[in-house]
Design a protein around this motif. Sequence first.
Motif, short mmCIF file in Angstrom:
data_model
loop_
_atom_site.label_atom_id
_atom_site.label_comp_id
_atom_site.label_asym_id
_atom_site.label_seq_id
_atom_site.Cartn_x
_atom_site.Cartn_y
_atom_site.Cartn_z
N GLN A 159 10.02 -3.06 1.76
CA GLN A 159 9.48 -1.93 2.45
C GLN A 159 10.02 -0.72 1.83
OE1 GLN A 159 10.87 -2.22 6.46
NE2 GLN A 159 9.54 -3.81 7.06
N TYR A 184 7.50 2.02 0.42
CA TYR A 184 7.45 3.37 1.08
C TYR A 184 7.71 4.45 0.02
CZ TYR A 184 9.68 7.38 3.49
OH TYR A 184 10.01 8.65 4.00
N TRP A 239 -3.30 -2.40 11.03
CA TRP A 239 -2.39 -1.49 10.46
C TRP A 239 -2.96 0.04 10.99
CZ3 TRP A 239 -4.23 2.39 6.89
CH2 TRP A 239 -3.50 3.46 6.40
N GLU A 291 -1.31 0.36 14.25
CA GLU A 291 -0.05 0.80 14.18
C GLU A 291 0.38 2.33 13.65
OE1 GLU A 291 1.85 -2.46 11.88
OE2 GLU A 291 1.27 -3.88 13.43
N LEU A 292 -0.59 2.61 12.78
CA LEU A 292 -0.46 4.12 12.07
C LEU A 292 -0.71 4.90 13.34
CD1 LEU A 292 -0.45 6.15 9.86
CD2 LEU A 292 -2.61 5.65 9.78
N ALA A 339 2.05 5.15 15.78
CA ALA A 339 3.13 6.31 15.14
C ALA A 339 2.65 7.89 15.21
CB ALA A 339 3.45 5.94 13.62
N LYS A 381 5.17 9.31 7.99
CA LYS A 381 4.79 8.27 8.91
C LYS A 381 3.88 7.20 8.49
CE LYS A 381 5.95 9.97 13.25
NZ LYS A 381 5.33 10.98 14.34
N SER A 423 4.35 3.40 7.60
CA SER A 423 3.51 2.10 8.46
C SER A 423 2.84 1.44 7.36
CB SER A 423 2.62 2.86 9.43
OG SER A 423 1.62 3.41 8.64
N LYS A 441 5.54 -0.90 5.67
CA LYS A 441 5.75 -2.01 6.65
C LYS A 441 4.55 -3.19 6.70
CE LYS A 441 7.26 -1.39 10.65
NZ LYS A 441 7.20 -0.56 12.16
N GLU A 499 12.94 2.67 7.76
CA GLU A 499 13.13 3.05 9.02
C GLU A 499 14.56 3.11 9.44
OE1 GLU A 499 9.86 1.35 11.84
OE2 GLU A 499 10.86 -0.41 10.63
#
Length: 614
Positions: A457, A461, A533, A536-537, A540, A555, A559, A562, A595
């Motif tokens: 991640q 990221y 996804w 989830e995005l 967030a 963000k 996401s 992840k 995170e």
Amino acid sequence: MIQLLPDHIANQIAAGEVVQRPASALKELLENAVDAGATAITVALTDAGRTLLQVVDNGCGMNAADARMAFERHATSKIVRMDDLNAISTFGFRGEALASIAAVADVELKTRRADDEAGTYIRISASEVTAQEAAACAEGTSVAVRNLFFNVPARRRFLKSDSVELKHIVMELQRVALCYPAISFRLLHNSNELYNLPATHLRQRILSLMGKDINQRLIDVMVDTAVVQIKGFVGKPASAKRTAGDQYFFVNNRFFRSPYFQKAIFNAYQQLLPPDRAYPSFFIYFELPPDRIDVNIHPAKIEIKFEDEQVIFQILHAAVREALGKFAVVPSIDFDTEGAPAIPVIRKNDPPATPPQVRIDPFFNPFEEEKKTAAFRQAANKPPVKNWQRLYDGLTQNTDFDPDAPAGASLPDSPEPESLPINYAPPERPLMQLRGKYLLTPIKSGLMLIDCRRAQQRILYERFLHNLTTSVQETQKEIFPQTVTLSPVDYALLETVADDLKQIGYDIRPFGNNTVVVNGQPASAPAIDAAQWIEELLAALHENPDDLKRQRQEKLAVSLAKAAAGNSHESLTSFEAQALIDNLFACREPSLSPEGKPTLQIISIEEIDRRFLK
Ligand code: ADP
Ligand code: MG
């Protein structure tokens, strides 16, 4: 030909400064209620204040003449002489708020003083009084503002979605509620009760607003000097947030913003915050003589000038440091042991594994050209020596890993994995995998355990965040494009990141009826289930729809990382495992997941020795 502006136009112009949105009208009305000595305040809204915004208080009320006067510009009961301006202890003093609000809405006022038999009812629309009569009403004052900006279409159009406006409203209410725990507040929206805050003391008020969880995360701050008295709370370093959040300054019970004092606090946290979490929470209350500050430099009075700014900076900094220092005596472990492998469990009273001494730069800005290219050019190529060493500096003096050692001679059998585009042979080092979840590798000071998923991640990221700021990424066309249907709100929210998505290689297009079709995904990243996804995005993004661009991109990157790192625990090929470690340590912050959770743990030799003592 110079002419005096007619009153209603002057009022409308003034309104532009005072009333920008429902929340700013609410702020003024709340302040009036507090100034009136209310002990219970109820706010009722329809459509986030667009249709109705009503504030009901049980304060001192007004007589009929004052009720009418209250709507005149520069009508105030709070200052009579210029001297008074230097000793303001009330919120309001300019006598502008009611006049301004009444210039851009329909306003109904009902008010009665405790000793009066009858109260007063007044109705004003766009500065024009359309009714004034005696009326039976409760003690105190009720101001109902309807159809805000009905006569200023440009302003009305400028209003954001209900959820955004409501967020601003809640923020204003919080700011007042945080200063007056002894006043009870209720907030109703479209007849749902959003807040019901009973009268209480300060700490409890903070809990009822921010959630009980915050209780054990608050540290008391208290200092009393000749210049200023400071009290309040700061959050424990480990509970700091990745975006600016609960940061409150109040002076003499008035909320204000101050990047300057904020710096005093941030400085006090230096070296204590987990990387990526640059924003400690704080609730700081200054008390000082009103003539030492000037509240009259900003239309909404949100910026305040302090005579003794520099001294107060020092006092604040010292007070917060002291508070944090006291708290540090009772250690709380920031690094959880959740990721510990299936080897004997570390006993409770063993000293915790030394957490890496991570240095952070709270003002790090990846968009800053110079840093950006330097940091990420490294990430893209070889493991940069600097990062390796930085991690180990905090752990041990030297290490078995020599990043400068010649690369391992043998190339892996398996083809280069897509997810780890590396074009060098990683150095051979002893490495073991545990259930596809952890990598174990000896280092000079002991044994290092890496959580594969979190490591992945972190790598992704930083790559995504990098991609968001550099050239447009290549897209891999989907063979079976997926469609996703969203609610209108979500659809609108997704549009706000459309450019960013395109930049990182997503091909997502509108498909009519709040539906989008995912035609392609970034070629450089592992493919993910786009529908899941996106959901989830959006969750967030919903947390803070007003986020700045940078925070939104973060963000997005979190996401994506992840989702792309996935959930499965497939074991890695030895090449992939080596590459994972190299890529991890090429990151800016190898030791934490995006995170803020640890990606690695180190069990020192001493700890291992101790286990064999018995
Ligand atoms: P300011 O608060 O700057 O004096 P406002 O336009 O907000 O100006 O209010 C004008 C005056 O109306 C106040 O000075 C106060 O006397 C009176 N007033 C306004 N709201 C209330 C209230 N809720 N209860 C009692 N008096 C009020
Ligand atoms: Mg006022």
